[in-house]
Design a protein around this motif. Structure first.
Motif, PDB file in Angstrom:
ATOM      1  N   ASP A   1      -5.806  20.913   0.406  1.00  0.00           N
ATOM      2  CA  ASP A   1      -5.316  19.767   1.156  1.00  0.00           C
ATOM      3  C   ASP A   1      -5.606  19.982   2.634  1.00  0.00           C
TER       4      ASP A   1
ATOM      5  N   ARG B   1       2.181   1.611  -3.373  1.00  0.00           N
ATOM      6  CA  ARG B   1       1.122   2.124  -4.262  1.00  0.00           C
ATOM      7  C   ARG B   1       0.934   3.624  -4.075  1.00  0.00           C
ATOM      8  N   LYS B   2       0.948   4.064  -2.790  1.00  0.00           N
ATOM      9  CA  LYS B   2       0.783   5.494  -2.521  1.00  0.00           C
ATOM     10  C   LYS B   2       1.944   6.292  -3.110  1.00  0.00           C
ATOM     11  N   SER B   3       3.166   5.760  -2.932  1.00  0.00           N
ATOM     12  CA  SER B   3       4.333   6.450  -3.482  1.00  0.00           C
ATOM     13  C   SER B   3       4.239   6.536  -5.006  1.00  0.00           C
TER      14      SER B   3
ATOM     15  N   GLU C   1       1.510   6.457  -6.742  1.00  0.00           N
ATOM     16  CA  GLU C   1       0.420   7.385  -7.085  1.00  0.00           C
ATOM     17  C   GLU C   1       0.873   8.832  -6.935  1.00  0.00           C
ATOM     18  N   THR C   2       1.659   9.097  -5.854  1.00  0.00           N
ATOM     19  CA  THR C   2       2.192  10.448  -5.663  1.00  0.00           C
ATOM     20  C   THR C   2       3.100  10.832  -6.825  1.00  0.00           C
TER      21      THR C   2
ATOM     22  N   GLU D   1       0.833  -1.205   0.000  1.00  0.00           N
ATOM     23  CA  GLU D   1       0.000   0.000   0.000  1.00  0.00           C
ATOM     24  C   GLU D   1       0.866   1.252   0.000  1.00  0.00           C
ATOM     25  N   GLU D   2       1.966   1.220   0.790  1.00  0.00           N
ATOM     26  CA  GLU D   2       2.876   2.361   0.795  1.00  0.00           C
ATOM     27  C   GLU D   2       3.513   2.551  -0.578  1.00  0.00           C
TER      28      GLU D   2
END
Length: 317
Positions: free
Chosen positions: A267, A108-110, A112-113, A105-106
């Motif tokens: 944000d 994936r987040k990275s 995505e960022t 998940e981390e």
């Protein structure tokens, strides 16, 4: 039919003489019974089985447990250990899978960022490319116009009239176009080499050219870039449709950098102060205040019999 039954001492008991369906009650000395008493049943000639009473079963179970106690305990202990080992193994596997899930998940987040950043960079690059292309197209259009020189139109007698201001010139009366020079006969000082007054439509008004100081070149993209960048430009040029289109594109870019869009978001990290409940916040700067504003009561007492509608009561144990 009659039920037949024998009875007597075990020493006198002969199984081979029993008939099918016959019972035999041993009253004493049966070595197989703890108290010497027992019961036998003949199912067929020569097929005799000893029948166990409740008391026999209790004694047998007790004896079996006492005889095999160590083995039973070992079997149970081994079974519990096997189960515990399996639970430990499964929990380790679950924890490892959860760590892998969190890691994925981390990642994936990275990713995505990075994708969002790359997309933002692409959008900005595309905006710059479009702006550069617009500037180039505008410059080209201006250069083409300058290369061709201003077009002209000799006004007929029905397309001009004497100027009512000073009466010294014939002013065009037709609907003019940007970038076109309109010629009307001079009223004074005409010659073979200079027979017309020159007019151009500037800011929806007729401008007399020739000996005036007005400059008939169009406003350049550099002029517009300087103006949008808050620099002062001093020149007598006219703004044609091509220049106006470029100016509006640059002005929108300038507005976008100065003002937020009518519909926009922020944000969470950009929000300061307390966020009202109506906007998704708690309306408070502390946990206690937040619980109170959300109608949540926490304590050690039972909830009141008649509570406030929509409220939540939590009892701490």
């Amino acid at each position: 039919m009659a039920i037949r039954m024998r009875r007597g001492s075990y020493d006198n008991f002969d199984k081979t003489k029993m008939l099918a369906g016959e019972w035999a009650v041993v009253q004493d000395d049966d070595p197989a019974a703890k108290d010497g008493t027992s019961v036998y049943m003949a199912f067929a000639a020569g097929d005799v089985k000893r029948m166990a009473t409740y008391n026999d079963m209790v004694d047998n179970c007790k004896t079996a447990i006492e005889t095999n106690e160590a083995e039973i305990i070992k079997t149970l202990t081994d079974g519990v250990k096997t189960v515990n080992d399996k639970v430990t193994t499964d929990e380790s596997a679950r924890a490892a899978a959860e760590r892998q899930r969190v890691s994925n998940e981390e990642a994936r987040k990275s990713a995505e960022t990075a994708r969002v950043a790359a997309e933002s960079a692409r959008v900005e690059a595309e905006k710059k490319r479009a702006a550069d292309q617009l500037k180039n197209n505008t410059d080209q259009a201006q250069n083409n116009a300058a290369a061709h020189g201003p077009t002209y139109h000799v006004c007929s007698a029905s397309e001009y009239k004497v100027d009512t201001v000073d009466g010294l010139h014939n002013v065009p009366t037709l609907v003019g176009k940007d970038g076109v020079m309109y010629l009307t006969p001079m009223l004074n000082g005409a010659s073979d080499e200079d027979a017309y007054d020159q007019w151009m439509l500037i800011d929806s008004k007729w401008e007399l050219l020739g000996g005036t100081s007005s400059h008939i070149d169009p406003t350049t993209t550099n002029d517009i870039d300087s103006i949008v960048s808050d620099s002062q430009v001093t020149a007598d040029r006219y703004l044609n449709s091509t220049g106006l289109t470029y100016f509006w594109a640059k002005a929108k870019e300038k507005f976008a950098s100065l003002f937020a869009p009518k519909s926009h978001g922020h944000d969470v990290g950009d929000i300061t102060g307390t966020l009202p409940i109506a906007n998704g916040g708690t309306g408070a700067a502390s946990a206690t205040g937040a619980l109170a504003n959300l109608g949540i009561t926490v304590g050690e007492s039972d909830a009141p019999t008649t509570g406030t509608p929509g409220s939540i009561y939590i009892k701490m144990l």
